[in-house]
Design a protein around this motif. Structure first.
Motif, PDB file in Angstrom:
ATOM      1  N   SER A  51      15.264  30.952  52.509  1.00 34.26           N
ATOM      2  CA  SER A  51      14.864  32.352  52.628  1.00 34.26           C
ATOM      3  C   SER A  51      13.537  32.650  51.906  1.00 34.26           C
ATOM      4  CB  SER A  51      15.964  33.303  52.127  1.00 34.26           C
ATOM      5  OG  SER A  51      15.689  34.627  52.575  1.00 34.26           O
ATOM      6  N   THR A  52      12.753  31.594  51.642  1.00 31.31           N
ATOM      7  CA  THR A  52      11.360  31.770  51.220  1.00 31.31           C
ATOM      8  C   THR A  52      10.535  30.899  52.167  1.00 31.31           C
ATOM      9  OG1 THR A  52      11.108  29.870  49.695  1.00 31.31           O
ATOM     10  CG2 THR A  52      12.128  31.870  48.794  1.00 31.31           C
ATOM     11  N   ASN A  53       9.257  31.185  52.299  1.00 32.36           N
ATOM     12  CA  ASN A  53       8.355  30.355  53.102  1.00 32.36           C
ATOM     13  C   ASN A  53       8.826  30.127  54.543  1.00 32.36           C
ATOM     14  OD1 ASN A  53       6.260  29.297  50.975  1.00 32.36           O
ATOM     15  ND2 ASN A  53       8.259  29.095  49.987  1.00 32.36           N
ATOM     16  N   GLY A  54       9.610  31.085  55.059  1.00 25.43           N
ATOM     17  CA  GLY A  54      10.068  30.963  56.447  1.00 25.43           C
ATOM     18  C   GLY A  54      11.237  30.010  56.658  1.00 25.43           C
ATOM     19  N   TRP A  55      11.774  29.453  55.565  1.00 24.94           N
ATOM     20  CA  TRP A  55      12.919  28.545  55.717  1.00 24.94           C
ATOM     21  C   TRP A  55      14.199  29.360  55.849  1.00 24.94           C
ATOM     22  CZ3 TRP A  55      10.189  26.417  50.997  1.00 24.94           C
ATOM     23  CH2 TRP A  55       9.216  25.485  51.370  1.00 24.94           C
ATOM     24  N   PRO A  56      15.053  29.012  56.845  1.00 26.57           N
ATOM     25  CA  PRO A  56      16.286  29.804  57.021  1.00 26.57           C
ATOM     26  C   PRO A  56      17.281  29.587  55.885  1.00 26.57           C
ATOM     27  CG  PRO A  56      16.278  27.905  58.511  1.00 26.57           C
ATOM     28  CD  PRO A  56      14.926  27.930  57.834  1.00 26.57           C
ATOM     29  N   ARG A  57      18.179  30.560  55.718  1.00 25.30           N
ATOM     30  CA  ARG A  57      19.281  30.364  54.767  1.00 25.30           C
ATOM     31  C   ARG A  57      20.244  29.324  55.335  1.00 25.30           C
ATOM     32  NH1 ARG A  57      18.933  34.586  50.916  1.00 25.30           N
ATOM     33  NH2 ARG A  57      18.275  36.589  51.754  1.00 25.30           N
ATOM     34  N   LEU A  58      21.053  28.762  54.456  1.00 28.00           N
ATOM     35  CA  LEU A  58      22.072  27.799  54.888  1.00 28.00           C
ATOM     36  C   LEU A  58      23.202  28.529  55.613  1.00 28.00           C
ATOM     37  CD1 LEU A  58      22.147  25.743  51.576  1.00 28.00           C
ATOM     38  CD2 LEU A  58      21.398  24.872  53.787  1.00 28.00           C
ATOM     39  N   PRO A  59      23.940  27.813  56.469  1.00 24.43           N
ATOM     40  CA  PRO A  59      25.085  28.452  57.131  1.00 24.43           C
ATOM     41  C   PRO A  59      26.188  28.765  56.131  1.00 24.43           C
ATOM     42  CG  PRO A  59      25.052  26.086  57.605  1.00 24.43           C
ATOM     43  CD  PRO A  59      23.778  26.396  56.868  1.00 24.43           C
ATOM     44  N   GLY A  60      27.022  29.745  56.453  1.00 22.54           N
ATOM     45  CA  GLY A  60      28.125  30.104  55.559  1.00 22.54           C
ATOM     46  C   GLY A  60      29.379  29.311  55.891  1.00 22.54           C
ATOM     47  N   ASN A  61      30.010  28.733  54.877  1.00 25.89           N
ATOM     48  CA  ASN A  61      31.281  28.035  55.108  1.00 25.89           C
ATOM     49  C   ASN A  61      32.437  29.045  55.044  1.00 25.89           C
ATOM     50  OD1 ASN A  61      31.504  28.579  52.383  1.00 25.89           O
ATOM     51  ND2 ASN A  61      31.728  26.438  51.734  1.00 25.89           N
ATOM     52  N   ASN A  62      33.658  28.549  55.138  1.00 26.23           N
ATOM     53  CA  ASN A  62      34.819  29.455  55.125  1.00 26.23           C
ATOM     54  C   ASN A  62      34.935  30.213  53.809  1.00 26.23           C
ATOM     55  OD1 ASN A  62      35.510  28.763  57.674  1.00 26.23           O
ATOM     56  ND2 ASN A  62      37.319  27.546  57.148  1.00 26.23           N
ATOM     57  N   ASN A  63      34.604  29.538  52.706  1.00 27.72           N
ATOM     58  CA  ASN A  63      34.671  30.200  51.403  1.00 27.72           C
ATOM     59  C   ASN A  63      33.742  31.418  51.400  1.00 27.72           C
ATOM     60  OD1 ASN A  63      35.638  30.463  48.763  1.00 27.72           O
ATOM     61  ND2 ASN A  63      34.195  28.979  47.907  1.00 27.72           N
ATOM     62  N   PHE A  64      32.555  31.249  51.985  1.00 30.75           N
ATOM     63  CA  PHE A  64      31.621  32.371  52.083  1.00 30.75           C
ATOM     64  C   PHE A  64      32.159  33.450  53.017  1.00 30.75           C
ATOM     65  CE2 PHE A  64      28.243  34.500  54.517  1.00 30.75           C
ATOM     66  CZ  PHE A  64      27.724  35.282  53.500  1.00 30.75           C
ATOM     67  N   LYS A  65      32.767  33.043  54.127  1.00 31.68           N
ATOM     68  CA  LYS A  65      33.256  34.047  55.098  1.00 31.68           C
ATOM     69  C   LYS A  65      34.327  34.947  54.468  1.00 31.68           C
ATOM     70  CE  LYS A  65      31.937  31.286  59.045  1.00 31.68           C
ATOM     71  NZ  LYS A  65      32.351  30.186  59.932  1.00 31.68           N
ATOM     72  N   VAL A  66      35.169  34.343  53.617  1.00 26.39           N
ATOM     73  CA  VAL A  66      36.170  35.141  52.898  1.00 26.39           C
ATOM     74  C   VAL A  66      35.466  36.102  51.937  1.00 26.39           C
ATOM     75  CG1 VAL A  66      38.100  35.059  51.256  1.00 26.39           C
ATOM     76  CG2 VAL A  66      37.977  33.365  53.097  1.00 26.39           C
ATOM     77  N   MET A  67      34.475  35.579  51.193  1.00 20.58           N
ATOM     78  CA  MET A  67      33.721  36.414  50.252  1.00 20.58           C
ATOM     79  C   MET A  67      33.041  37.566  50.991  1.00 20.58           C
ATOM     80  SD  MET A  67      30.298  35.472  48.003  1.00 20.58           S
ATOM     81  CE  MET A  67      30.926  35.174  46.356  1.00 20.58           C
ATOM     82  N   LYS A  68      32.417  37.263  52.126  1.00 18.03           N
ATOM     83  CA  LYS A  68      31.655  38.279  52.864  1.00 18.03           C
ATOM     84  C   LYS A  68      32.583  39.375  53.407  1.00 18.03           C
ATOM     85  CE  LYS A  68      27.870  39.735  55.207  1.00 18.03           C
ATOM     86  NZ  LYS A  68      28.168  41.154  55.358  1.00 18.03           N
ATOM     87  N   ALA A  69      33.754  38.956  53.888  1.00 18.47           N
ATOM     88  CA  ALA A  69      34.714  39.940  54.407  1.00 18.47           C
ATOM     89  C   ALA A  69      35.159  40.884  53.290  1.00 18.47           C
ATOM     90  CB  ALA A  69      35.919  39.228  55.028  1.00 18.47           C
ATOM     91  N   GLY A  70      35.415  40.319  52.094  1.00 16.63           N
ATOM     92  CA  GLY A  70      35.799  41.135  50.941  1.00 16.63           C
ATOM     93  C   GLY A  70      34.660  42.021  50.474  1.00 16.63           C
ATOM     94  N   ALA A  71      33.435  41.477  50.472  1.00 17.08           N
ATOM     95  CA  ALA A  71      32.258  42.241  50.048  1.00 17.08           C
ATOM     96  C   ALA A  71      32.071  43.467  50.948  1.00 17.08           C
ATOM     97  CB  ALA A  71      31.014  41.358  50.084  1.00 17.08           C
ATOM     98  N   ASP A  72      32.234  43.250  52.248  1.00 18.37           N
ATOM     99  CA  ASP A  72      32.096  44.364  53.206  1.00 18.37           C
ATOM    100  C   ASP A  72      33.141  45.447  52.927  1.00 18.37           C
ATOM    101  OD1 ASP A  72      30.027  42.993  54.357  1.00 18.37           O
ATOM    102  OD2 ASP A  72      31.131  42.354  56.141  1.00 18.37           O
ATOM    103  N   LYS A  73      34.374  45.018  52.639  1.00 14.88           N
ATOM    104  CA  LYS A  73      35.457  45.974  52.353  1.00 14.88           C
ATOM    105  C   LYS A  73      35.150  46.788  51.092  1.00 14.88           C
ATOM    106  CE  LYS A  73      38.931  45.493  55.420  1.00 14.88           C
ATOM    107  NZ  LYS A  73      39.699  44.265  55.565  1.00 14.88           N
ATOM    108  N   LEU A  74      34.529  46.131  50.088  1.00 11.01           N
ATOM    109  CA  LEU A  74      34.226  46.818  48.819  1.00 11.01           C
ATOM    110  C   LEU A  74      32.925  47.625  48.883  1.00 11.01           C
ATOM    111  CD1 LEU A  74      36.626  45.323  47.615  1.00 11.01           C
ATOM    112  CD2 LEU A  74      35.177  44.556  45.739  1.00 11.01           C
ATOM    113  N   GLY A  75      32.213  47.516  50.002  1.00  9.33           N
ATOM    114  CA  GLY A  75      30.963  48.274  50.144  1.00  9.33           C
ATOM    115  C   GLY A  75      29.759  47.612  49.499  1.00  9.33           C
ATOM    116  N   TYR A  76      29.878  46.317  49.161  1.00 12.02           N
ATOM    117  CA  TYR A  76      28.707  45.612  48.635  1.00 12.02           C
ATOM    118  C   TYR A  76      27.694  45.417  49.763  1.00 12.02           C
ATOM    119  CZ  TYR A  76      31.006  44.362  44.187  1.00 12.02           C
ATOM    120  OH  TYR A  76      31.607  44.394  42.950  1.00 12.02           O
ATOM    121  N   LYS A  77      26.419  45.538  49.403  1.00  8.93           N
ATOM    122  CA  LYS A  77      25.362  45.489  50.430  1.00  8.93           C
ATOM    123  C   LYS A  77      24.609  44.162  50.446  1.00  8.93           C
ATOM    124  CE  LYS A  77      25.678  49.790  51.974  1.00  8.93           C
ATOM    125  NZ  LYS A  77      27.151  49.836  51.860  1.00  8.93           N
TER     126      LYS A  77
END
Length: 523
Positions: free
Chosen positions: A148-174
């Protein structure tokens, strides 16, 4: 054939340690045509030698030399002789790190200004600002291949991240994404991209994760201006009658004492070994150790306010698949005293293999509750708390004169007590993390006490005034012009962010300064 330098060559810059600070500084100087000798206490294991097995890898890479601990922190109780989980090998802890590469925030360089005087804390503003650091952060991100610097993409999200992201969305984290990682998301720098193997702490067998072992060090060696000596444990730094450092004494691979002469010495042995070496280099001229006229060498030890939270779900998560720490929530990293503490914290995905999970989940625990948790390992998600802890004068590294290493030198004692600010932050983070996992249907949540420290900071801190710290804004010791500190021990505050990017940025900046000073014959 790599260049070797004579022991009597007093024109070289000697760097002690080959990790993020030492390895980077060495290459930066070598690229400028400056002769460098890097002395590394550990062996050299190239990345094809890394072992994708936690216990065996720990045996291969970890710094297992004797240390002692004191204080009320949990690590003293649970791991009394292992206060830190760092590496003893060429590349230092850049062989064993998650890759998270975050810039400090503006207020974190000026904690005394922003937080005010806090009882029981020894806060100080850095003598540099974010604005001054920005060009060096930009250089470090380009060098390290930060996603996410110099035009390089971020890494893909694994399942651990998908769980975190779902919870983050529920808590209103941006601000929840897969982070800024010094792990190639595309092929670059003659190295492949991340293969999602999941062994990020064991040393990346693919070479996708940035490490000085296979980036800075071979590039420096190619110039003919840099030599790396593995299995060279530095014992003390020598000086002349004027107080100028003249060389370093080290035990070579056979345990024989050698002295390498030097024009300049840079200490980059991590925040425990660096002050230990300065203190062990005491002399009649410097009875309290080198660079210690302030009495601050070894003080203000910071390790980040950490802890982990794991949760069990009805369905399998397999959190150990994919990049270990490619997942972060940054919303709590702000400074907002309405939460009951100064500073902030990051939440980052984390998974440990079963052996370390068993050691760390609840040290010393046994019985049904503990064993059923491990039975559900494949149904588990996990995260790590990384928060700014408060510098305290009595959180410090001292010499334990009752315990000697194999060379007869006193070992380091690490004394640490959590500040009430640290505890309030950790409890807030535990609560938020539990809420995050509960919001997406966790059946059990485990707050886990801090492990041995991987982020060791402070102990030779930067200060405007010599009486407040050990080094100036360039990592040059206030007391001795040709002695530098090049690792995380020069940090004046710990910030909420993982420290490696800042260590590398400071090393790039320090190399410019050293080269200029050498050119003008000032040192």
């Amino acid at each position: 054939m790599a260049k070797t330098f004579d022991l009597k060559d007093d024109s070289v810059v000697v760097i002690i340690g080959s990790g993020a600070g030492g390895g980077t500084l060495g290459n930066e100087l070598a690229q400028k045509g400056i002769d460098v000798v890097i002395l590394e206490a550990g062996g050299r294991h190239e990345y094809e030698d890394f072992i994708n097995d936690e216990w065996d890898s720990f045996g291969q890479l970890a710094w297992k030399d004797m240390r002692t601990t004191s204080g009320s922190w949990r690590v003293h109780k649970d791991f009394p002789n292992l206060p830190a989980w760092i590496v003893k090998a060429v590349g230092g802890s850049t062989t064993h790190w998650a890759g998270a590469s975050l810039r400090f925030q503006e207020h974190e360089f000026k904690t005394l200004t922003h937080y005010g005087k806090i009882d029981g804390a020894n806060l100080l503003d850095w003598p540099i600002t974010l604005q001054e650091m920005e060009p060096y952060y930009t250089k470090a991100e380009a060098k390290m291949g930060v996603t996410s610097t110099n035009g390089w993409p971020r890494l893909p999200g694994n399942n651990n991240f998908k769980v975190m992201k779902a919870g983050a969305d529920k808590l209103g984290y941006k601000e929840c994404h897969t982070g800024n990682m010094a792990i190639n998301s595309v092929e670059r720098d003659d190295r492949m991209s991340c293969q999602q193997t999941g062994f990020c702490f064991q040393g990346c067998k693919w070479g996708a994760k940035w490490s000085t072992l296979y980036t800075e060090i071979p590039k420096g060696e190619e110039t003919g201006h840099m030599e790396v000596r593995p299995n060279a444990m530095v014992i003390k730094i020598n000086h002349d009658a004027s107080g100028k450092v003249t060389g370093v004494v080290y035990a070579d691979k056979d345990g024989k004492m050698q002295e390498q002469k030097a024009r300049i010495v840079a200490v980059a042995g991590n925040s425990i070994e660096s002050p230990r070496l300065l203190l062990n280099s005491e002399s009649s001229k410097f009875p309290d150790g080198l660079a210690n006229s302030s009495g601050q060498v070894g003080r203000n030890y910071m390790r980040h306010t950490t802890g982990s939270v794991y949760a069990i779900f009805d369905k399998p998560v397999h959190m150990y698949r994919g990049t270990t720490m490619a997942g972060i929530i940054r919303d709590e990293a702000r400074h907002d005293t309405a939460r009951g503490f100064a500073g902030g914290y990051e939440l980052e995905t984390l998974s440990l293999g079963l052996p370390f999970m068993a050691a760390f989940l609840d040290p010393g625990a046994w019985g049904r509750s503990f064993t059923t948790a491990l039975d559900h390992y494949d149904h588990m998600a996990g995260l790590w708390i990384v928060g700014e802890d408060m510098a305290r004068e009595d959180n410090r590294i001292t010499l334990n004169k009752d315990v000697k290493d194999e060379h007869g030198m006193p070992v380091a004692n690490v004394n640490f007590d959590d500040h009430p600010n640290d505890e309030a932050m950790r409890n807030h983070a535990y609560k938020q993390s539990a809420a995050l996992y509960d919001a997406v249907g966790a059946t059990r949540v485990f707050p886990t006490p801090p492990y041995p420290s991987t982020h060791n900071l402070g102990t030779n801190r930067m200060s405007e005034k010599p009486e407040d710290g050990v080094v100036n804004r360039h990592g040059q010791t206030h007391d001795i012009k040709n002695l530098f500190v090049s690792d995380g021990s020069q940090f004046t505050s710990g910030a909420a962010e993982n420290p490696t990017l800042t260590i590398v940025s400071l090393a790039i900046r320090q190399a410019e300064y050293i080269a200029d000073q050498m050119k003008s014959n000032s040192i």
